[in-house]
Design a protein around this motif. Structure first.
Motif, PDB file in Angstrom:
ATOM      1  N   ALA A  97       0.572  -1.234  -0.033  1.00 60.24           N
ATOM      2  CA  ALA A  97      -0.383   0.519  -0.048  1.00 60.24           C
ATOM      3  C   ALA A  97       0.719   1.406  -0.106  1.00 60.24           C
ATOM      4  O   ALA A  97       0.413   2.258  -0.564  1.00 60.24           O
ATOM      5  N   ARG A  98       2.403   1.566   0.444  1.00 55.33           N
ATOM      6  CA  ARG A  98       2.826   2.434   0.880  1.00 55.33           C
ATOM      7  C   ARG A  98       3.814   2.388  -0.584  1.00 55.33           C
ATOM      8  O   ARG A  98       3.030   3.738  -1.388  1.00 55.33           O
ATOM      9  N   ALA A  99       3.855   1.527  -1.258  1.00 57.05           N
ATOM     10  CA  ALA A  99       4.838   1.264  -2.700  1.00 57.05           C
ATOM     11  C   ALA A  99       3.606   2.459  -3.652  1.00 57.05           C
ATOM     12  O   ALA A  99       3.583   3.029  -4.468  1.00 57.05           O
ATOM     13  N   ALA A 100       2.428   2.180  -2.983  1.00 54.72           N
ATOM     14  CA  ALA A 100       1.835   2.108  -4.260  1.00 54.72           C
ATOM     15  C   ALA A 100       0.786   4.068  -4.493  1.00 54.72           C
ATOM     16  O   ALA A 100       1.063   4.894  -5.186  1.00 54.72           O
ATOM     17  N   SER A 101       1.334   4.343  -2.972  1.00 51.42           N
ATOM     18  CA  SER A 101       0.992   5.524  -2.618  1.00 51.42           C
ATOM     19  C   SER A 101       1.853   6.759  -2.783  1.00 51.42           C
ATOM     20  O   SER A 101       1.996   7.534  -3.453  1.00 51.42           O
ATOM     21  N   TRP A 102       3.080   5.877  -3.635  1.00 45.66           N
ATOM     22  CA  TRP A 102       4.426   6.912  -3.687  1.00 45.66           C
ATOM     23  C   TRP A 102       4.582   6.719  -5.188  1.00 45.66           C
ATOM     24  O   TRP A 102       5.473   7.533  -5.207  1.00 45.66           O
ATOM     25  N   ILE A 103       3.813   6.230  -6.128  1.00 47.42           N
ATOM     26  CA  ILE A 103       3.904   6.045  -6.932  1.00 47.42           C
ATOM     27  C   ILE A 103       3.436   7.570  -8.043  1.00 47.42           C
ATOM     28  O   ILE A 103       2.164   8.079  -8.058  1.00 47.42           O
ATOM     29  N   LYS A 187      12.298   4.556  -0.376  1.00 50.50           N
ATOM     30  CA  LYS A 187      12.385   4.763  -1.514  1.00 50.50           C
ATOM     31  C   LYS A 187      13.230   5.794  -1.571  1.00 50.50           C
ATOM     32  O   LYS A 187      12.961   6.630  -0.699  1.00 50.50           O
ATOM     33  N   VAL A 188      14.676   5.681  -1.926  1.00 48.89           N
ATOM     34  CA  VAL A 188      15.279   7.692  -1.960  1.00 48.89           C
ATOM     35  C   VAL A 188      15.337   8.314  -3.626  1.00 48.89           C
ATOM     36  O   VAL A 188      15.712   7.338  -4.762  1.00 48.89           O
ATOM     37  N   GLY A 189      14.927   9.155  -3.770  1.00 52.91           N
ATOM     38  CA  GLY A 189      14.909   9.883  -4.756  1.00 52.91           C
ATOM     39  C   GLY A 189      15.321  11.061  -4.443  1.00 52.91           C
ATOM     40  O   GLY A 189      15.545  11.491  -3.825  1.00 52.91           O
ATOM     41  N   ALA A 193       7.527  13.163  -3.675  1.00 54.52           N
ATOM     42  CA  ALA A 193       7.047  12.572  -4.708  1.00 54.52           C
ATOM     43  C   ALA A 193       7.280  12.927  -5.826  1.00 54.52           C
ATOM     44  O   ALA A 193       8.102  14.311  -6.314  1.00 54.52           O
ATOM     45  N   MET A 194       6.676  12.159  -7.245  1.00 55.79           N
ATOM     46  CA  MET A 194       6.397  12.724  -8.376  1.00 55.79           C
ATOM     47  C   MET A 194       8.657  12.444  -8.137  1.00 55.79           C
ATOM     48  O   MET A 194       9.456  13.215  -9.765  1.00 55.79           O
ATOM     49  N   ALA A 195       8.750  11.079  -9.003  1.00 52.63           N
ATOM     50  CA  ALA A 195      10.702  11.155  -8.178  1.00 52.63           C
ATOM     51  C   ALA A 195      10.504   9.611  -9.060  1.00 52.63           C
ATOM     52  O   ALA A 195       9.477   8.848  -7.829  1.00 52.63           O
TER      53      ALA A 195
END
Ligand SMILES: Cc1cc2nc3c(=O)[nH]c(=O)nc-3n(C[C@H](O)[C@H](O)[C@H](O)COP(=O)(O)OP(=O)(O)OC[C@H]3O[C@@H](n4cnc5c(N)ncnc54)[C@H](O)[C@@H]3O)c2cc1C
Length: 292
Positions: A97-103, A187-189, A193-195
């Motif tokens: 669910a967390r990965a989905a919220s990062w996309i 996730k390291v970007g 958001a949007m990365a």
């Protein structure tokens, strides 16, 4: 240069069985399009090679999330907005669910599908590390029937996978057996958001009696496709989390990881950060077990 719409044909058969019949009649000729967040970007840049497109958007049989006692099944047509809003997924498989919220952005999440993310096969795909550490199975479907394989066997190379020309991704299935595990996803970007990630790491670990009884680690952007870090896992399994184990895990990861330099990052940065994330996960897992 923008694509030329006259160079492409789009059909919308409207049901799963009709799409499968079309793929079976002309294998390899038709390219599925779901949310279009990959394919329409390619079209806009004049890079869309697919002449014949078959629409999956709106096919109800592909858009579902079914949570049962022992597992959850997510249809290939489920969007990331569907996933991050699903109470059962948030509760039982929080990394997914967390990965989905990062996309991408919220707008992106309302179109981008799980199937599209996996078949596109970017090494940086955000849904993959969580699926890998939850031991997901992927179900593929064609007129010949369906088959389920471990998701870790789906990708075979950079943007290559085991899908036959007449097959679609139908669903992903994850067992419910990680409630007692320490779960980790980072996730390291360039920004939050949007990365697209420079590197992402997921982990599940079960600590028992002061040692690591089970561990799964998976990364995005450390190899040509998202993959488990089996050798790093072996350096940790069965050991207590000590400075020596952490050092061995870092060394194993540095030897196992094979990232590249690209516009988002360098191979050296990706390796160093991934080693730091493994260390962070192990320390968190050990602290959690130490708590009464
Ligand atoms: C602005 C922007 C930001 C983004 N940010 C992120 C991000 O942060 N993280 C991330 O991981 N991705 C990101 N993406 C990439 C993209 O949104 C995802 O990969 C998305 O999940 C693709 O799904 P889709 O349904 O839009 O795929 P589509 O574009 O419809 O299709 C992609 C590929 O999958 C195939 N396909 C689709 N469904 C099926 C199926 N059921 N069976 C077989 N083949 C299928 C298509 O033929 C095509 O090859 C971003 C994209 C954009 C434009």
């Amino acid at each position: 240069m923008r694509g030329n719409s006259e160079a492409h044909q789009l059909v919308a058969p409207g049901s799963l069985s009709a799409v499968l019949e079309l793929l079976a009649a002309e294998p390899g000729v038709w390219t599925p399009i779901a949310g279009g967040t990959e394919l329409m970007v390619a079209y806009s840049a004049g890079r869309l090679n697919a002449a014949k497109l078959v629409n999956l958007w709106g096919i109800r049989e592909l858009r579902f999330i079914d949570a049962a006692d022992g597992s959850i099944s997510i249809g290939a047509g489920a969007t990331f907005a569907d996933m991050r809003r699903h109470a059962g997924l948030c509760e039982g498989w929080p990394l997914m669910a967390r990965a989905a919220s990062w996309i991408g952005s919220v707008a992106n999440q309302t179109r981008a599908t799980l199937g599209g993310n996996l078949v596109n096969g970017s090494p940086a795909a955000d849904s993959s590390p969580a699926l890998l550490v939850y031991d997901a199975e992927i179900e593929l479907i064609s007129v010949r029937g369906s088959r389920r394989i471990p998701y870790c066997e789906f990708h075979t190379g950079y943007k290559r996978n085991v899908l036959a020309p007449d097959e679609l991704v139908y669903a992903l299935h994850m067992p419910r057996r990680f409630a007692q595990h320490k779960q980790y996803l980072r996730k390291v970007g360039t920004r939050r958001a949007m990365a697209i990630s420079k590197i992402a790491l997921a982990g599940t670990a079960l600590a028992q009696g002061g040692t690591v009884a089970e561990i799964r680690l998976a990364a995005a952007s450390l190899a040509p496709f998202p993959a488990r870090l089996y050798k790093t896992e072996q350096a940790i399994l069965g050991l207590p989390v000590t400075p020596e184990t952490i050092a061995a895990a870092r060394n194993a990861l540095l030897a196992e990881a094979a990232p590249i330099d690209d516009i988002r990052s360098t191979a050296g940065y990706r390796k160093r950060v991934a080693a730091n994330l493994v260390e962070e996960f192990l320390i968190e897992a050990a602290q959690e077990e130490a708590q009464p």
